[in-house]
Design a protein around this motif. Structure first.
Motif, PDB file in Angstrom:
ATOM      1  N   MET A 209       0.358  -1.210   0.074  1.00 24.36           N
ATOM      2  CA  MET A 209      -0.027  -0.025  -0.216  1.00 24.36           C
ATOM      3  C   MET A 209       0.748   1.412  -0.190  1.00 24.36           C
ATOM      4  SD  MET A 209      -3.319  -0.869  -0.392  1.00 24.36           S
ATOM      5  CE  MET A 209      -4.127   0.295   0.174  1.00 24.36           C
TER       6      MET A 209
ATOM      7  N   TRP B 155       1.057  11.429   2.587  1.00 26.46           N
ATOM      8  CA  TRP B 155       2.885  11.311   2.619  1.00 26.46           C
ATOM      9  C   TRP B 155       3.373  12.539   1.604  1.00 26.46           C
ATOM     10  CZ3 TRP B 155       5.670   8.018   5.820  1.00 26.46           C
ATOM     11  CH2 TRP B 155       4.539   6.825   6.291  1.00 26.46           C
TER      12      TRP B 155
ATOM     13  N   GLY C  70      -4.621  14.257 -12.121  1.00 28.48           N
ATOM     14  CA  GLY C  70      -5.993  14.101 -12.478  1.00 28.48           C
ATOM     15  C   GLY C  70      -6.201  12.823 -12.666  1.00 28.48           C
TER      16      GLY C  70
ATOM     17  N   LEU D  85       0.192  24.551  -2.546  1.00 25.48           N
ATOM     18  CA  LEU D  85      -0.866  22.723  -2.177  1.00 25.48           C
ATOM     19  C   LEU D  85      -0.208  22.034  -2.850  1.00 25.48           C
ATOM     20  CD1 LEU D  85      -4.115  25.396  -3.234  1.00 25.48           C
ATOM     21  CD2 LEU D  85      -3.099  24.533  -0.986  1.00 25.48           C
TER      22      LEU D  85
ATOM     23  N   GLY E  27      -5.842  10.041 -14.900  1.00 23.99           N
ATOM     24  CA  GLY E  27      -5.526   9.846 -15.583  1.00 23.99           C
ATOM     25  C   GLY E  27      -4.419  10.365 -15.929  1.00 23.99           C
TER      26      GLY E  27
ATOM     27  N   ASN F 277      -4.909  12.688  -5.271  1.00 24.78           N
ATOM     28  CA  ASN F 277      -6.137  11.681  -5.411  1.00 24.78           C
ATOM     29  C   ASN F 277      -6.910  12.027  -6.359  1.00 24.78           C
ATOM     30  OD1 ASN F 277      -7.961  13.713  -4.882  1.00 24.78           O
ATOM     31  ND2 ASN F 277      -8.482  13.482  -3.599  1.00 24.78           N
TER      32      ASN F 277
HETATM   33  C1  B12 Z   1       0.095   5.517   0.454  1.00 20.65           C
HETATM   34  C2  B12 Z   1      -1.229   5.825  -0.373  1.00 20.65           C
HETATM   35  C3  B12 Z   1      -2.318   5.890   0.254  1.00 20.65           C
HETATM   36  C4  B12 Z   1      -2.092   5.840   1.424  1.00 20.65           C
HETATM   37  C5  B12 Z   1      -2.376   7.300   2.193  1.00 20.65           C
HETATM   38  C6  B12 Z   1      -2.260   7.472   3.571  1.00 20.65           C
HETATM   39  C7  B12 Z   1      -1.825   9.144   3.489  1.00 20.65           C
HETATM   40  N1  B12 Z   1      -3.100   9.989   4.537  1.00 20.65           N
HETATM   41  O1  B12 Z   1      -1.215   9.663   3.077  1.00 20.65           O
HETATM   42  C8  B12 Z   1      -3.939   5.804   1.515  1.00 20.65           C
HETATM   43  C9  B12 Z   1      -3.691   3.939   1.463  1.00 20.65           C
HETATM   44  C10 B12 Z   1      -4.865   6.327   2.997  1.00 20.65           C
HETATM   45  C11 B12 Z   1      -4.425   6.147   0.160  1.00 20.65           C
HETATM   46  C12 B12 Z   1      -5.599   6.027   0.254  1.00 20.65           C
HETATM   47  C13 B12 Z   1      -6.321   6.925  -1.217  1.00 20.65           C
HETATM   48  N2  B12 Z   1      -5.296   6.288  -1.923  1.00 20.65           N
HETATM   49 CO1  B12 Z   1      -3.646   6.713  -2.728  1.00 20.65          CO
HETATM   50  N3  B12 Z   1      -2.062   6.039  -2.841  1.00 20.65           N
HETATM   51  C14 B12 Z   1      -1.201   5.707  -1.718  1.00 20.65           C
HETATM   52  C15 B12 Z   1       0.164   5.589  -3.255  1.00 20.65           C
HETATM   53  C16 B12 Z   1       0.635   3.982  -2.608  1.00 20.65           C
HETATM   54  C17 B12 Z   1       1.946   6.324  -2.524  1.00 20.65           C
HETATM   55  C18 B12 Z   1       1.720   7.579  -2.030  1.00 20.65           C
HETATM   56  C19 B12 Z   1       2.787   8.403  -1.764  1.00 20.65           C
HETATM   57  O2  B12 Z   1       3.135   7.208  -0.326  1.00 20.65           O
HETATM   58  N4  B12 Z   1       3.566   8.904  -2.580  1.00 20.65           N
HETATM   59  C20 B12 Z   1       4.703  10.015  -1.610  1.00 20.65           C
HETATM   60  C21 B12 Z   1       4.998  11.061  -2.003  1.00 20.65           C
HETATM   61  C22 B12 Z   1       6.239  11.563  -1.335  1.00 20.65           C
HETATM   62  O3  B12 Z   1       4.909  11.323  -3.431  1.00 20.65           O
HETATM   63  P1  B12 Z   1       3.817  11.630  -3.997  1.00 20.65           P
HETATM   64  O4  B12 Z   1       2.468  11.419  -2.676  1.00 20.65           O
HETATM   65  O5  B12 Z   1       3.780  10.674  -5.165  1.00 20.65           O
HETATM   66  O6  B12 Z   1       4.262  13.070  -4.481  1.00 20.65           O
HETATM   67  C23 B12 Z   1       5.481  13.216  -5.221  1.00 20.65           C
HETATM   68  C24 B12 Z   1       4.785  14.270  -6.545  1.00 20.65           C
HETATM   69  O7  B12 Z   1       3.361  13.943  -7.099  1.00 20.65           O
HETATM   70  C25 B12 Z   1       5.748  15.925  -6.070  1.00 20.65           C
HETATM   71  N5  B12 Z   1       4.470  15.815  -5.215  1.00 20.65           N
HETATM   72  C26 B12 Z   1       3.090  15.905  -5.195  1.00 20.65           C
HETATM   73  N6  B12 Z   1       2.908  17.292  -4.047  1.00 20.65           N
HETATM   74  C27 B12 Z   1       3.383  18.380  -4.990  1.00 20.65           C
HETATM   75  C28 B12 Z   1       3.404  19.562  -4.462  1.00 20.65           C
HETATM   76  C29 B12 Z   1       4.109  20.636  -5.349  1.00 20.65           C
HETATM   77  C30 B12 Z   1       3.269  21.874  -5.546  1.00 20.65           C
HETATM   78  C31 B12 Z   1       5.171  20.137  -6.248  1.00 20.65           C
HETATM   79  C32 B12 Z   1       6.386  21.017  -6.327  1.00 20.65           C
HETATM   80  C33 B12 Z   1       5.294  18.377  -5.552  1.00 20.65           C
HETATM   81  C34 B12 Z   1       4.325  17.883  -5.136  1.00 20.65           C
HETATM   82  O8  B12 Z   1       5.943  14.854  -4.787  1.00 20.65           O
HETATM   83  C35 B12 Z   1       6.229  14.071  -4.436  1.00 20.65           C
HETATM   84  C36 B12 Z   1       8.010  13.385  -4.178  1.00 20.65           C
HETATM   85  O9  B12 Z   1       8.429  12.985  -5.804  1.00 20.65           O
HETATM   86  C37 B12 Z   1      -0.535   6.033  -4.234  1.00 20.65           C
HETATM   87  C38 B12 Z   1       0.335   5.313  -5.098  1.00 20.65           C
HETATM   88  C39 B12 Z   1       2.027   4.873  -5.235  1.00 20.65           C
HETATM   89  N7  B12 Z   1       2.505   6.660  -6.079  1.00 20.65           N
HETATM   90  O10 B12 Z   1       2.222   4.256  -5.589  1.00 20.65           O
HETATM   91  C40 B12 Z   1      -2.067   6.267  -4.880  1.00 20.65           C
HETATM   92  C41 B12 Z   1      -2.705   7.098  -4.688  1.00 20.65           C
HETATM   93  C42 B12 Z   1      -2.033   8.101  -4.711  1.00 20.65           C
HETATM   94  N8  B12 Z   1      -3.764   6.935  -4.276  1.00 20.65           N
HETATM   95  C43 B12 Z   1      -5.309   7.478  -4.887  1.00 20.65           C
HETATM   96  C44 B12 Z   1      -6.499   7.626  -5.060  1.00 20.65           C
HETATM   97  C45 B12 Z   1      -7.395   7.224  -5.323  1.00 20.65           C
HETATM   98  C46 B12 Z   1      -6.997   7.031  -3.466  1.00 20.65           C
HETATM   99  C47 B12 Z   1      -8.028   7.308  -2.752  1.00 20.65           C
HETATM  100  C48 B12 Z   1      -8.659   8.108  -2.961  1.00 20.65           C
HETATM  101  C49 B12 Z   1      -8.338   5.602  -2.804  1.00 20.65           C
HETATM  102  C50 B12 Z   1      -9.154   5.628  -4.140  1.00 20.65           C
HETATM  103  N9  B12 Z   1     -10.347   5.729  -4.483  1.00 20.65           N
HETATM  104  O11 B12 Z   1      -8.075   4.203  -5.107  1.00 20.65           O
HETATM  105  C51 B12 Z   1      -7.565   7.436  -1.087  1.00 20.65           C
HETATM  106  C52 B12 Z   1      -7.572   8.615  -0.694  1.00 20.65           C
HETATM  107  C53 B12 Z   1      -8.775   9.467  -0.138  1.00 20.65           C
HETATM  108  C54 B12 Z   1      -9.162  10.796   0.118  1.00 20.65           C
HETATM  109  N10 B12 Z   1     -10.058  11.701   0.640  1.00 20.65           N
HETATM  110  O12 B12 Z   1      -8.275  11.089  -0.614  1.00 20.65           O
HETATM  111  C55 B12 Z   1      -4.485   7.280  -6.187  1.00 20.65           C
HETATM  112  C56 B12 Z   1      -4.739   8.873  -6.485  1.00 20.65           C
HETATM  113  C57 B12 Z   1      -5.351   8.437  -8.705  1.00 20.65           C
HETATM  114  C58 B12 Z   1      -5.011   9.566  -9.107  1.00 20.65           C
HETATM  115  N11 B12 Z   1      -3.701  10.775  -8.921  1.00 20.65           N
HETATM  116  O13 B12 Z   1      -5.303   9.800 -10.203  1.00 20.65           O
HETATM  117  C59 B12 Z   1      -3.162   6.871  -6.565  1.00 20.65           C
HETATM  118  C60 B12 Z   1      -2.537   7.181  -7.273  1.00 20.65           C
HETATM  119  C61 B12 Z   1      -3.018   5.521  -6.405  1.00 20.65           C
HETATM  120  C62 B12 Z   1      -3.738   4.358  -7.677  1.00 20.65           C
HETATM  121  N12 B12 Z   1      -2.627   4.811  -9.128  1.00 20.65           N
HETATM  122  O14 B12 Z   1      -5.388   4.143  -7.866  1.00 20.65           O
HETATM  123  N13 B12 Z   1      -3.813   6.077  -0.375  1.00 20.65           N
END
Ligand code: B12
Lengths: 424, 171
Positions: A242, B39, B117, B81, B119, B85
């Motif tokens: 997860m 995270w 988004g 921001l 997608g 999700n």
């Molecule tokens: C851990 C996780 C969860 C945990 C979160 C716990 C918590 N409270 O944090 C749990 C299991 C609870 C969860 C729940 C949900 N999740 Co989730 N989750 C993940 C997962 C597996 C890892 C995220 C993570 O740990 N990231 C680590 C951080 C450090 O990285 P990041 O978030 O990717 O951000 C990076 C960049 O995007 C960037 N970044 C982010 N923000 C910003 C802002 C700026 C300004 C800049 C410059 C950069 C930047 O910096 C980061 C480092 O590179 C991802 C999938 C994946 N990535 O493997 C899905 C994912 C994010 N989840 C997703 C979804 C949809 C949900 C849910 C809505 C359930 C669902 N329908 O499937 C719920 C959320 C409910 C809600 N109200 O929002 C989707 C989002 C889909 C999309 N965007 O199209 C993902 C991608 C999984 C998927 N493929 O379906 N999730």
């Protein structure tokens, strides 16, 4: 036949039940997803994953998205009238294909009402696990809400068998929480439901970073449930990893196969899969089906069983955590709130205002999760705390991406590569 | 982690302390109302802190009112921001319209990033709409932290934004 009976029957026949995390805003798309899940070459149950607006009770934004054709990340069950949801499920959901609602709401009363009105009685959640990772709702309010909703579900008295609830405590933030606390939370939430009268329960555990430690954790989970839920019918559900998921197809499939192996070697009954799109975007129906079938095959190919000591390290820590919470108050809901207030439960990296945030975890050289700071966790004498250097953005990222890079390396060899799927 | 002890709405003397303390000013890092992922916020808090700013992290599911209130009371040098999700486009449009509709926040640097988004990456048109609605920059998930670091490095130093009347109408 109910959710629990379907799972029990499949397990007796030697099959691991596999299930997607799937949700689309549009009922037609949702129906197509369920139909494809049903006809996948695997033993499956269906899922309705709800969207984020519904989770935080923002029906106006869900409505805005539906009206303007903006994509939602799940099915808005409160916005769609019960007849629409019933119609969407008609001819699909039956004794051979139970459907579960997965949401993630700390204020789920409207969701429970909509679910029950649509004839759905299997769901997921918990007072802690659907609060801390999913909201900024105060924990004591979430506890009250979940007590109320458990009663709602019990009062519904469905025809097709007893209502079923799965704990999400075995997942929490998805990553970097030592297994013992996940096990303790999963057990405590199961006990919370049990004490309110629920008798059909599943307890979750999410795959972490080390197979042996995960096997110990599932054994600990079983041991504690056997002690604490004597009159319930319960089973174990494993979640494929997860946390940060591999970005390559090879890596994602390898990690998913590992989850199936964990499920089978520990005698677990059900597995929730993840797809090759996980690291990038919401998966398509076809990607979900491919994941279900891959997990099914990986499960069938696993014949050995794990042998772990019942009194293993994860068990000892989890038992100490459970005991400490039970000693806080005779009402388990109150006990959970008090335990978090005192830091007896403390989830690493969780920003929720009711989480103490003193405990910290780390990954050791074998990829096992351990404690670098115990905070006020009642684990002194049970486990050693191994202090680590101060956290930076890059050390955090490398801990978060340990699993991702281990599995992506299988695809990468030594070459510079391009991530797949992200540009879809 | 680096929550300020006193808020930036107080008098100029406090602000001077702030600058002397070597800070580059306060940055607010936050989710938006529908997104509970944190995270990303934990990571951004560390990253922005390492760039020399004081960071206030508002955590999961920050309601629109809270964002507006925190920005008005703290007057951050930037609002970061994050949304992962899949609702980032819809939530981002709503939030930025509200913040820009609030006179004192009209020129506050606001950026948005993450997985915006459902997608994968947003279309150019969608990104364009977010910028037009008032974001100063939109960072896609695939972009890495380089362009964000450059954006942050180019922010005026807090001294540059100091002469702000107490009621904040000068923005
Ligand atoms: C851990 C996780 C969860 C945990 C979160 C716990 C918590 N409270 O944090 C749990 C299991 C609870 C969860 C729940 C949900 N999740 Co989730 N989750 C993940 C997962 C597996 C890892 C995220 C993570 O740990 N990231 C680590 C951080 C450090 O990285 P990041 O978030 O990717 O951000 C990076 C960049 O995007 C960037 N970044 C982010 N923000 C910003 C802002 C700026 C300004 C800049 C410059 C950069 C930047 O910096 C980061 C480092 O590179 C991802 C999938 C994946 N990535 O493997 C899905 C994912 C994010 N989840 C997703 C979804 C949809 C949900 C849910 C809505 C359930 C669902 N329908 O499937 C719920 C959320 C409910 C809600 N109200 O929002 C989707 C989002 C889909 C999309 N965007 O199209 C993902 C991608 C999984 C998927 N493929 O379906 N999730």
């Amino acid at each position: 036949m109910s959710f629990e009976e379907f799972v029990a029957r499949s397990h007796a026949a030697g099959a691991l039940v596999v299930q997607p995390r799937m949700g689309f805003g549009d009922p037609t798309a949702m129906r197509a997803g369920l139909a494809a899940t049903r006809s996948a070459r695997a033993v499956t149950v269906g899922t309705l994953t709800l969207d984020s607006y519904t989770r935080v009770r923002d029906t106006a934004s869900a409505e805005h998205a539906l009206r303007n054709g903006l994509p939602l990340n799940g099915y808005p069950i409160v916005n769609h009238p019960p007849e629409v949801t019933r119609g969407m499920l008609a001819g699909l959901m039956d004794a051979d294909f139970p459907v579960q609602v997965r949401h993630g709401s700390a204020r789920p009363a409207d969701i429970f009402r909509a679910m029950i009105a649509a004839g759905l009685h299997a769901t997921e959640g918990g007072p802690v696990s659907y609060c801390l990772p999913y909201s900024r709702t105060p924990l004591d309010e979430a506890v009250r809400n979940w007590a109320f909703c458990t009663d709602l579900l019990l009062a519904a008295e469905p025809e097709g068998g007893r209502p079923h609830v799965e704990t999400f405590g075995g997942c929490m933030m998805g990553q970097l929480c030592p297994p013992s606390e996940l096990v303790a939370l999963s057990v405590l939430e199961a006990l919370f439901f049990y004490r309110r009268g629920l008798r059909s329960i599943s307890v979750s555990y999410a795959q972490q970073t080390n197979m042996e430690q995960d096997q110990e954790a599932v054994s600990a989970l079983r041991g504690l449930c056997a002690e604490l839920l004597p009159e319930a019918t319960w089973h174990v559900v494993i979640y494929a990893y997860m946390g940060l998921f591999p970005r390559t197809e090879v890596g994602a499939l390898s990690l998913l196969a590992g989850a199936a192996e964990l499920a089978v070697t520990t005698g677990s009954e059900r597995l929730i899969v993840k797809t090759t799109a996980e690291a990038h975007r919401i998966p398509t129906v076809a990607e979900n089906v491919a994941a279900l079938e891959h997990a099914h095959l990986a499960a069938r190919a696993t014949i050995h069983r794990a042998t772990v000591a019942a009194d293993n390290q994860v068990y000892r820590e989890a038992a100490a955590l459970v005991d400490a919470v039970l000693n806080c108050h005779e009402d388990l809901g109150r006990a959970l709130v008090i335990a978090f207030k005192r830091g007896l439960l403390d989830v690493p990296f969780c920003l929720h205002p009711d989480n103490a945030g003193q405990a910290r975890s780390f990954l050791d050289a074998e990829g096992r999760l351990g404690w670098s700071e115990l905070g006020s966790l009642p684990l002194r004498g049970v486990v050693e705390q191994r202090r680590q250097a101060a956290l930076t953005s890059s050390t955090l990222m490398s801990a978060l991406s340990h699993v991702q890079s281990t599995h992506d390396a299988l695809a990468f060899g030594d070459h510079e590569t391009v991530a797949i799927g992200g540009q879809a | 982690m680096t929550e300020r002890l006193h808020d930036l709405h107080s008098d100029r003397a406090d602000r001077a302390d702030e600058v002397l303390a070597g800070g580059r000013g306060t940055v607010i890092v936050s989710s938006m109302a529908s997104d509970s992922h944190t995270w990303n916020l934990v990571y951004l808090e560390l990253l922005v802190g390492e760039l020399g700013f004081d960071v206030v992290n508002l955590g999961a599911c920050a309601p629109d009112e809270l964002l507006e209130y925190e920005c008005l009371s703290r007057r951050p040098v930037m609002l970061v921001l994050s949304s992962v999700n899949g609702h980032g486009y819809q939530d981002g449009l709503r939030v930025i319209q509200r913040l820009r509709g609030c006179r004192p926040l009209r020129r506050m640097p606001v950026v948005l990033g993450g997985k915006l988004g459902t997608g994968g990456a947003l279309t150019q048109e969608q990104t364009g709409q977010l910028l037009l609605a008032g974001f100063d920059a939109v960072f896609d998930d695939q972009q890495g932290s380089g362009s964000f670091r450059r954006f942050a490095a180019a922010l005026p130093s807090p001294a540059g934004v100091l002469p702000m009347p107490a009621e904040g109408a000068g923005a």
